[in-house]
Write an enzyme that holds these catalytic residues in place. Structure first.
Site, PDB file in Angstrom:
ATOM      1  N   SER A 218      28.174  85.558  10.459  1.00 39.48           N
ATOM      2  CA  SER A 218      27.862  86.557  11.361  1.00 39.48           C
ATOM      3  C   SER A 218      27.824  85.694  12.759  1.00 39.48           C
ATOM      4  CB  SER A 218      26.540  87.430  11.194  1.00 39.48           C
ATOM      5  OG  SER A 218      26.637  88.688  11.909  1.00 39.48           O
TER       6      SER A 218
ATOM      7  N   LYS B  35      29.082  95.512   6.822  1.00 35.99           N
ATOM      8  CA  LYS B  35      27.947  95.034   7.456  1.00 35.99           C
ATOM      9  C   LYS B  35      26.601  95.374   6.887  1.00 35.99           C
ATOM     10  CE  LYS B  35      26.685  92.181  10.605  1.00 35.99           C
ATOM     11  NZ  LYS B  35      26.938  90.684  10.526  1.00 35.99           N
TER      12      LYS B  35
END
Length: 603
Positions: free
Chosen positions: A395, A194
């Site tokens: 996402s 991430k």
């Protein structure tokens, strides 16, 4: 002296009133002009031997949108084109006998390769009609050349620039800047890959992020080279060799020598060449029609059917709240209130037999994403839902997609990035630097947790989180990640463990996502529509698009009344990065909003 002050303040007031009147009258004039622009377009008078002229210059989004007010502030004249309009014009040009060919003119093109892919395919399909395609550019950016390479003849200005240099990802890192300001970024995340938090916590790319960016960038570059190789008959090895030379500054003749360009020619001569191809007499004028011109020409009798396929476009960052002009003013936004309502209406409309959900988003608010996910799941109970992914569906963009019956992505779509994070600035040191102190009372142990100074643009907590508070926030972030895994596992018929194995914030291209099961098929929006038709078992149908487009007058009024001016100024003067943080921060209506699901967009 007293009289002087009265006169002075009266003069100042007069100037301010005058400025307001001028501003108001200017806005009335602008709104009047935009209102006229929004009126019905006249039909273009198509004649024999017309050439469709496509400008690859400006921004291409899924549907045409105009950043009206931001343009007034910044002076930007960047044109926005709709992918849907370009594809429709190419299809019309193929089937209309009065159109003899296509002329592509290149410029500063701003579009992702997943957006360009269907244009390229449409042009290759167009050539089956036997009609010609000619491309010309004073310069050829890589993205524009990916399209132009399909042409029968690729022509460049004799003093032009051919840009071939490969791809790179250049990430800015703000950690040092924030340290100088006295701001520390407190991070809570789940996902080894991430990378959205890294610009605020690191001074260089992590090994994990370098690995994933290298993988998906090489995947995209290989796809581009394969397409150009097929169109131009140049091996991929040679294309890479030319890219290694950094052709941007090479002699224009080299592009011809390498077979990338067919001929060097000035623009007026190109039009003479097209006139010859079209068989138009030298003494007559060549007719060139724009995409807008061609799309104003009726394509036959309107088709009517009570059965409908709905295409719902969702483009931009995902935020909470209702849409008050943000989609036009700040770039397209996906707001939960608007899309939950749209999805609910599509579910209740008995004439709509299937829905294609076109997602083009790097993510945003988890809270907003979950509400949209729920609306998609409810819709799926009533009728088929097919997701078509654009440049990004990552996402939060993947979160709102994963409940669909079928997911279709382009090979170069960036998707996945299943992970979550919170970025919370802490400004204790900064507040000391500027002489700001705090004092107060509280009724309970954590009553002042997350209290901020309320400073414009530099808002930060008044103190760092202590160990107990950090534990609570990380636990909360972990729980949101588990929820994300559960949503994906349910939608993809996998276990949470399997999703975690391809999750952890890892970004995948559409080609890679097909292999790991995050998407079902590679293809375009048209391919997704065909799948929807099959699922709905329809023979006769029409396609309706949503949300309904707004006329320019409505757009401007919503922007003014919706309080978007401050946000537009942030975007115009402080840049895209600060702007995105502003949008996400101003969507925080509930505590869950501190956790975001966003894929960082690399250059």
């Amino acid at each position: 002296m007293k009289d002087f002050l009265k006169m002075f303040f009266a003069s100042v007031l007069g100037v301010l009133v005058s400025m307001f009147i001028v501003w108001f009258l200017s806005m009335v004039m602008i709104i009047g002009i935009l209102s006229s622009l929004g009126s019905a377009k006249s039909m273009y008078a198509l004649s024999d031997n017309t050439v469709l002229q496509i400008y690859l210059d400006g921004r291409i989004s899924d549907r045409e949108s105009t950043d009206i007010m931001a343009g007034l502030f910044s002076g930007s004249t960047e044109k926005s084109y709709g992918l849907d309009d370009i594809l429709k014009a190419i299809e019309t040009a193929k089937n209309n006998d009065m159109i003899c060919g296509i002329y592509i003119k290149t410029g500063n093109l701003s579009a992702g390769y997943a957006t360009l892919e269907p244009i390229r395919k449409a042009l290759i399909d167009f050539k089956e009609s036997g009609k010609f395609i000619v491309s010309f550019g004073d310069y050829y950016p890589q993205s524009a050349y990916y399209i132009a390479s399909t042409a029968d003849k690729v022509i460049m200005n004799p003093q032009g620039m051919f840009m071939l240099h490969g791809m790179s990802a250049n990430m800015p890192f703000f950690k040092g800047m924030y340290e100088k300001l006295g701001i520390k970024i407190q991070v809570f995340k789940v996902g080894t890959f991430k990378s959205a938090v890294e610009p605020y916590t690191e001074t260089k790319m992590s090994d994990a992020n370098r690995e994933q960016v290298t993988a998906y960038m090489n995947s995209i570059w290989t796809h581009i080279l394969t397409g150009v190789s097929e169109s131009r008959g140049i091996t991929i090895d040679n294309l890479n060799r030319y890219a290694d030379e950094y052709m941007d500054f090479s002699d224009p003749g080299d592009a011809v020598k390498y077979g990338l360009v067919d001929e060097l020619m000035y623009a007026p001569n190109v039009k003479d060449y097209i006139k010859e191809l079209a068989g138009v007499d030298e003494s007559k004028e060549m007719k060139f029609a724009t995409v807008s011109n061609i799309n104003s020409v009726p394509a036959g009798k309107p088709k009517f059917s009570k059965d409908k396929i709905a295409v719902l476009y969702a483009e931009g960052a995902i935020i909470s709240g209702e849409n008050k002009g943000l989609d036009v003013f700040l770039g397209n936004m996906i707001t939960d209130e608007e899309y939950v309502k749209e999805l609910g209406n599509l579910k209740d409309d008995k004439n709509i037999k299937a829905v294609v959900f076109r997602v083009n988003s790097p993510g945003g608010s988890v809270y907003a994403s979950d509400k949209i996910w729920h609306a998609v799941a409810e819709l799926k109970k009533e009728k088929p839902v097919i997701v078509s992914m654009g440049d990004y569906a990552a996402s939060g963009g993947y979160y709102i997609s994963c409940a669909a019956d079928v997911i279709v992505a382009e090979p170069t779509t960036l998707t996945g990035s299943i992970g979550v994070f919170s970025l919370i600035p802490e400004g204790q040191e900064m507040h000391k630097k500027i002489g700001l102190s705090f004092d107060g009372v509280k009724t309970n142990k954590f009553s002042d947790m997350g209290a901020t100074a309320g400073l414009p643009l530099l808002d930060a907590t008044t103190r760092p989180f202590n160990a107990e508070e950090q534990f609570k926030l990380q636990t909360y972030t972990n729980r949101i990640y588990e929820l994300f895994l559960a949503r994906c596992a349910d939608g993809r018929s996998k276990t949470k463990h399997e999703i975690d194995g391809i999750g952890q914030g890892r970004v995948w291209t559409g080609s890679q996502a097909l292999q790991n099961g995050l998407v079902d098929k590679l293809g375009s929006l048209d391919d997704a529509v065909k799948i929807a038709v099959e699922y709905a078992q329809l023979d006769d149908y029409v396609i309706n698009t949503y949300p309904k487009k707004k006329d320019p007058f409505t757009q401007v009024m919503e922007e003014i009344m919706g309080g978007s001016v401050k946000a537009s100024l942030v975007k115009t003067f402080l840049g895209e990065e600060v702007y995105l943080q502003y949008v996400l921060a101003n969507g925080k209506k509930v505590p869950m909003e501190i956790v975001q699901a966003v894929m960082r967009v690399e250059n």
